[in-house]
Design a protein around this motif. Structure first.
Motif, PDB file in Angstrom:
ATOM      1  N   ASP A  91      35.038  45.999  44.612  1.00 16.86           N
ATOM      2  CA  ASP A  91      34.316  45.788  43.350  1.00 16.86           C
ATOM      3  C   ASP A  91      34.235  44.304  43.039  1.00 16.86           C
ATOM      4  O   ASP A  91      33.194  43.793  42.631  1.00 16.86           O
ATOM      5  N   ARG A 125      44.234  45.935  36.497  1.00 19.02           N
ATOM      6  CA  ARG A 125      43.224  46.969  36.779  1.00 19.02           C
ATOM      7  C   ARG A 125      43.116  47.218  38.278  1.00 19.02           C
ATOM      8  O   ARG A 125      42.935  48.355  38.714  1.00 19.02           O
ATOM      9  N   ASP A 175      41.894  50.973  38.857  1.00 18.49           N
ATOM     10  CA  ASP A 175      40.674  51.005  38.040  1.00 18.49           C
ATOM     11  C   ASP A 175      39.578  50.145  38.652  1.00 18.49           C
ATOM     12  O   ASP A 175      38.398  50.358  38.372  1.00 18.49           O
ATOM     13  N   LEU A 176      39.965  49.159  39.436  1.00 23.37           N
ATOM     14  CA  LEU A 176      39.058  48.293  40.189  1.00 23.37           C
ATOM     15  C   LEU A 176      39.516  48.290  41.628  1.00 23.37           C
ATOM     16  O   LEU A 176      40.686  48.508  41.909  1.00 23.37           O
ATOM     17  N   THR A 177      38.596  48.019  42.540  1.00 21.66           N
ATOM     18  CA  THR A 177      38.966  47.799  43.934  1.00 21.66           C
ATOM     19  C   THR A 177      38.614  46.364  44.286  1.00 21.66           C
ATOM     20  O   THR A 177      37.808  45.724  43.604  1.00 21.66           O
ATOM     21  N   GLN A 232      33.058  48.024  36.983  1.00 16.52           N
ATOM     22  CA  GLN A 232      33.104  49.389  36.466  1.00 16.52           C
ATOM     23  C   GLN A 232      32.609  49.383  35.026  1.00 16.52           C
ATOM     24  O   GLN A 232      33.047  48.564  34.220  1.00 16.52           O
ATOM     25  N   GLY A 261      32.763  54.357  34.165  1.00 11.05           N
ATOM     26  CA  GLY A 261      32.921  55.123  35.393  1.00 11.05           C
ATOM     27  C   GLY A 261      31.833  54.905  36.431  1.00 11.05           C
ATOM     28  O   GLY A 261      31.858  55.507  37.494  1.00 11.05           O
ATOM     29  N   ALA A 279      46.293  49.129  39.293  1.00 10.62           N
ATOM     30  CA  ALA A 279      46.239  50.497  38.758  1.00 10.62           C
ATOM     31  C   ALA A 279      45.166  51.358  39.426  1.00 10.62           C
ATOM     32  O   ALA A 279      45.151  52.563  39.261  1.00 10.62           O
ATOM     33  N   THR A 337      42.647  41.646  35.028  1.00  7.72           N
ATOM     34  CA  THR A 337      41.912  42.052  36.230  1.00  7.72           C
ATOM     35  C   THR A 337      42.887  42.498  37.311  1.00  7.72           C
ATOM     36  O   THR A 337      42.672  43.524  37.970  1.00  7.72           O
TER      37      THR A 337
END
Length: 107
Positions: A80, A70, A75-77, A87, A90, A73, A67
């Protein structure tokens, strides 16, 4: 209550004042004592305010290496995670919330 070494480190880095650190709730202290969460703060991936606002489940999620990767990177905020969205292909999908009082896992 004396400050833990982990929180003393944040005070020493001027990320939180000693006065504020001394007034933290139990949950806020636990959040800041989590090594992965502190790493995200010092790397400026999340803010101190976001870390202080984490729930138990959110803190546990951030302690998971995949996590965190991600999140780093992109891929998650943190929104989120804190907002209860995940996610999926997408798309932002609301995470399921289980009513602990009605869950059969708690029986």
């Amino acid at each position: 209550m004396p400050l833990s070494p982990a929180i003393q480190d944040l005070v020493g880095r001027a990320l939180i004042s000693e006065a504020r650190a001394l007034s933290l709730t139990y949950d806020q202290r636990r959040n800041l004592e989590s090594e992965p969460v502190r790493g995200l703060i010092t790397e400026e991936t999340i803010t101190l305010e976001q870390a202080l606002g984490l729930t138990y489940d959110q803190r546990i999620a951030l302690e998971d290496q995949e996590t965190r990767q991600r999140l780093i990177a992109g891929d998650l905020t943190i929104e989120d995670i804190m907002g209860g969205h995940i996610q999926h292909h997408g798309q932002h999908v609301p995470a399921l919330v289980i009513n602990d009082g009605q869950s059969t896992h708690n029986a």
